[in-house]
Design an enzyme around this catalytic site. Structure first.
Site, PDB file in Angstrom:
ATOM      1  N   TYR A 157       0.841  -1.212   0.000  1.00 27.57           N
ATOM      2  CA  TYR A 157       0.000   0.000   0.000  1.00 27.57           C
ATOM      3  C   TYR A 157       0.875   1.260   0.000  1.00 27.57           C
ATOM      4  O   TYR A 157       0.637   2.191  -0.774  1.00 27.57           O
ATOM      5  CB  TYR A 157      -0.890  -0.051   1.242  1.00 27.57           C
ATOM      6  CG  TYR A 157      -1.901   1.073   1.351  1.00 27.57           C
ATOM      7  CD1 TYR A 157      -3.070   1.061   0.592  1.00 27.57           C
ATOM      8  CD2 TYR A 157      -1.705   2.137   2.233  1.00 27.57           C
ATOM      9  CE1 TYR A 157      -4.005   2.082   0.700  1.00 27.57           C
ATOM     10  CE2 TYR A 157      -2.633   3.157   2.349  1.00 27.57           C
ATOM     11  CZ  TYR A 157      -3.784   3.124   1.583  1.00 27.57           C
ATOM     12  OH  TYR A 157      -4.705   4.135   1.700  1.00 27.57           O
ATOM     13  N   LYS A 161       1.033   4.195  -2.853  1.00 27.04           N
ATOM     14  CA  LYS A 161       0.672   5.585  -2.549  1.00 27.04           C
ATOM     15  C   LYS A 161       1.856   6.531  -2.780  1.00 27.04           C
ATOM     16  O   LYS A 161       1.667   7.686  -3.165  1.00 27.04           O
ATOM     17  CB  LYS A 161       0.141   5.691  -1.109  1.00 27.04           C
ATOM     18  CG  LYS A 161      -1.171   4.933  -0.886  1.00 27.04           C
ATOM     19  CD  LYS A 161      -2.283   5.503  -1.733  1.00 27.04           C
ATOM     20  CE  LYS A 161      -3.582   4.746  -1.601  1.00 27.04           C
ATOM     21  NZ  LYS A 161      -4.650   5.315  -2.436  1.00 27.04           N
TER      22      LYS A 161
HETATM   23  P1  NAP Z   1     -13.387   2.299   0.864  1.00 26.93           P
HETATM   24  O1  NAP Z   1     -14.440   2.766   1.796  1.00 26.93           O
HETATM   25  O2  NAP Z   1     -12.880   0.904   0.971  1.00 26.93           O
HETATM   26  O3  NAP Z   1     -13.911   2.540  -0.661  1.00 26.93           O
HETATM   27  C1  NAP Z   1     -13.132   2.166  -1.758  1.00 26.93           C
HETATM   28  C2  NAP Z   1     -13.885   2.476  -3.025  1.00 26.93           C
HETATM   29  O4  NAP Z   1     -13.080   2.034  -4.135  1.00 26.93           O
HETATM   30  C3  NAP Z   1     -15.203   1.720  -3.134  1.00 26.93           C
HETATM   31  O5  NAP Z   1     -16.173   2.533  -3.765  1.00 26.93           O
HETATM   32  C4  NAP Z   1     -14.857   0.532  -4.037  1.00 26.93           C
HETATM   33  O6  NAP Z   1     -15.966   0.071  -4.786  1.00 26.93           O
HETATM   34  C5  NAP Z   1     -13.839   1.158  -4.955  1.00 26.93           C
HETATM   35  N1  NAP Z   1     -12.958   0.176  -5.592  1.00 26.93           N
HETATM   36  C6  NAP Z   1     -12.199  -0.778  -5.012  1.00 26.93           C
HETATM   37  N2  NAP Z   1     -11.545  -1.488  -5.945  1.00 26.93           N
HETATM   38  C7  NAP Z   1     -11.901  -0.960  -7.148  1.00 26.93           C
HETATM   39  C8  NAP Z   1     -11.566  -1.248  -8.498  1.00 26.93           C
HETATM   40  N3  NAP Z   1     -10.731  -2.244  -8.816  1.00 26.93           N
HETATM   41  N4  NAP Z   1     -12.115  -0.498  -9.476  1.00 26.93           N
HETATM   42  C9  NAP Z   1     -12.980   0.493  -9.194  1.00 26.93           C
HETATM   43  N5  NAP Z   1     -13.344   0.813  -7.938  1.00 26.93           N
HETATM   44  C10 NAP Z   1     -12.805   0.090  -6.929  1.00 26.93           C
HETATM   45  O7  NAP Z   1     -12.096   3.232   0.938  1.00 26.93           O
HETATM   46  P2  NAP Z   1     -11.949   4.748   1.451  1.00 26.93           P
HETATM   47  O8  NAP Z   1     -11.561   4.688   2.879  1.00 26.93           O
HETATM   48  O9  NAP Z   1     -13.100   5.549   1.041  1.00 26.93           O
HETATM   49  O10 NAP Z   1     -10.649   5.180   0.624  1.00 26.93           O
HETATM   50  C11 NAP Z   1     -10.725   5.864  -0.624  1.00 26.93           C
HETATM   51  C12 NAP Z   1      -9.311   6.228  -1.067  1.00 26.93           C
HETATM   52  O11 NAP Z   1      -8.671   7.002  -0.059  1.00 26.93           O
HETATM   53  C13 NAP Z   1      -8.412   4.996  -1.297  1.00 26.93           C
HETATM   54  O12 NAP Z   1      -7.551   5.233  -2.382  1.00 26.93           O
HETATM   55  C14 NAP Z   1      -7.605   4.940   0.005  1.00 26.93           C
HETATM   56  O13 NAP Z   1      -6.378   4.285  -0.172  1.00 26.93           O
HETATM   57  C15 NAP Z   1      -7.439   6.402   0.326  1.00 26.93           C
HETATM   58  N6  NAP Z   1      -7.179   6.669   1.743  1.00 26.93           N
HETATM   59  C16 NAP Z   1      -8.076   6.331   2.720  1.00 26.93           C
HETATM   60  C17 NAP Z   1      -7.793   6.611   4.067  1.00 26.93           C
HETATM   61  C18 NAP Z   1      -8.756   6.280   5.184  1.00 26.93           C
HETATM   62  O14 NAP Z   1      -8.393   6.476   6.363  1.00 26.93           O
HETATM   63  N7  NAP Z   1      -9.970   5.828   4.923  1.00 26.93           N
HETATM   64  C19 NAP Z   1      -6.573   7.193   4.399  1.00 26.93           C
HETATM   65  C20 NAP Z   1      -5.666   7.521   3.386  1.00 26.93           C
HETATM   66  C21 NAP Z   1      -5.983   7.258   2.052  1.00 26.93           C
HETATM   67  P3  NAP Z   1     -16.456  -1.483  -4.699  1.00 26.93           P
HETATM   68  O15 NAP Z   1     -16.970  -1.683  -3.316  1.00 26.93           O
HETATM   69  O16 NAP Z   1     -17.495  -1.597  -5.749  1.00 26.93           O
HETATM   70  O17 NAP Z   1     -15.225  -2.303  -4.963  1.00 26.93           O
END
Ligand code: NAP
Length: 249
Positions: A157, A161
């Site tokens: 990861y 990133k």
């Molecule tokens: P999340 O709740 O797990 O949501 C991930 C989203 O990505 C879902 O809509 C999922 O849709 C979609 N997705 C996954 N695999 C995919 C694929 N192969 N093609 C198209 N869509 C796909 O994650 P989140 O926490 O909102 O995170 C969103 C972004 O922010 C990510 O890049 C994550 O690394 C980054 N981020 C998050 C945090 C945090 O604390 N939450 C911190 C730093 C960075 P499906 O369910 O349909 O697969």
């Protein structure tokens, strides 16, 4: 004031979490929103309905961000459905498959790199021609504080990133002369459905360690995206904005 009135935006991975939050805030600011999901169809269709009710155009597309051909087909469909203009791309789709390096499989390394990093290449390449023709565009890549500082148990990861940051800066250099900007956001600990499942004491420990003493909300990240997507950041490119409550300070 509506900052994105009539702008067409693509957000990958908006069926949950941060992506959903961005789509909601952008629609409130008048943007038309095309967004993707890979498997969560019901919440994606519910979001499409919710955004449309706000009076903007919105459409959910099933598309695997890791697939080059899916990404090309997606952008072709969006161009057809949204009148041939793409103002903003947000590469937000991402997954984790955590493990210590000792136990991490090749498959788990590859799938995280493909979905988090190669997806950014796929989608940026797919919108590039349109943005070049328009001589205008904003690309926003969702990195992470982990890509800036590393994290034990997340070599895959963190590498994905950190790779997004190098990609962001390179695209900013390549496309700046055509008025296409590319920036990254590095969220810290954002409280989504994913973090709801964690042990309450562990989560409180994280909150206590953050200078602002709370986890971030999806709206906190959406507001940073709003800055990069709109003309408020017209003279900003190649930057990484930590939205982390001061975590990396
Ligand atoms: P999340 O709740 O797990 O949501 C991930 C989203 O990505 C879902 O809509 C999922 O849709 C979609 N997705 C996954 N695999 C995919 C694929 N192969 N093609 C198209 N869509 C796909 O994650 P989140 O926490 O909102 O995170 C969103 C972004 O922010 C990510 O890049 C994550 O690394 C980054 N981020 C998050 C945090 C945090 O604390 N939450 C911190 C730093 C960075 P499906 O369910 O349909 O697969």
């Amino acid at each position: 004031m509506k900052l994105l009135e009539g702008k067409n935006v693509i957000i990958t991975g908006a069926s949950r979490g941060i992506g959903t939050g961005i789509a909601q805030v952008f629609a409130d600011h008048g943007a038309n929103v095309a967004f993707t999901y890979s498997s969560s169809e019901a919440p994606a269709l519910a979001l499409e309905k919710e955004l449309t009710a706000k009076g903007v155009k919105a459409k959910a597309y099933k598309s695997n961000a890791a697939s080059f051909s899916d990404s090309e087909a997606l952008v072709a469909s969006v161009l057809e459905d949204f009148g041939g203009v793409i103002d903003v791309l947000i590469n937000n789709a991402g997954i984790t498959k955590d493990n210590l390096l000792m136990r991490m499989s090749e498959e788990d390394f590859d799938s995280v790199i493909d979905i988090n990093l190669k997806s950014v290449f796929n989608m940026t390449k797919a919108v590039q021609r349109t943005m070049l023709k328009q001589r205008k565009g904003s690309i926003i890549n969702m990195s992470s504080v982990v890509g800036v500082k590393g994290n034990a148990g997340q070599t895959n990861y963190a590498a994905s990133k950190a790779g997004m940051i190098g990609f962001t800066k390179s695209v900013a250099l390549e496309l700046g002369s055509r008025n296409i900007r590319c920036n990254a956001i590095a969220p810290g600990f954002i409280e989504t459905e994913m973090t709801d499942k964690l042990d309450a004491k562990v989560v409180q420990g994280w909150r206590d360690g953050i200078p602002l003493k709370r986890g971030g909300s999806t709206e906190d990240i959406a507001n940073a995206c709003l800055f990069f997507a709109s003309d408020l950041s017209a003279y900003v490119t190649g930057q990484v904005l930590n939205v982390d409550g001061g975590m990396l300070t």
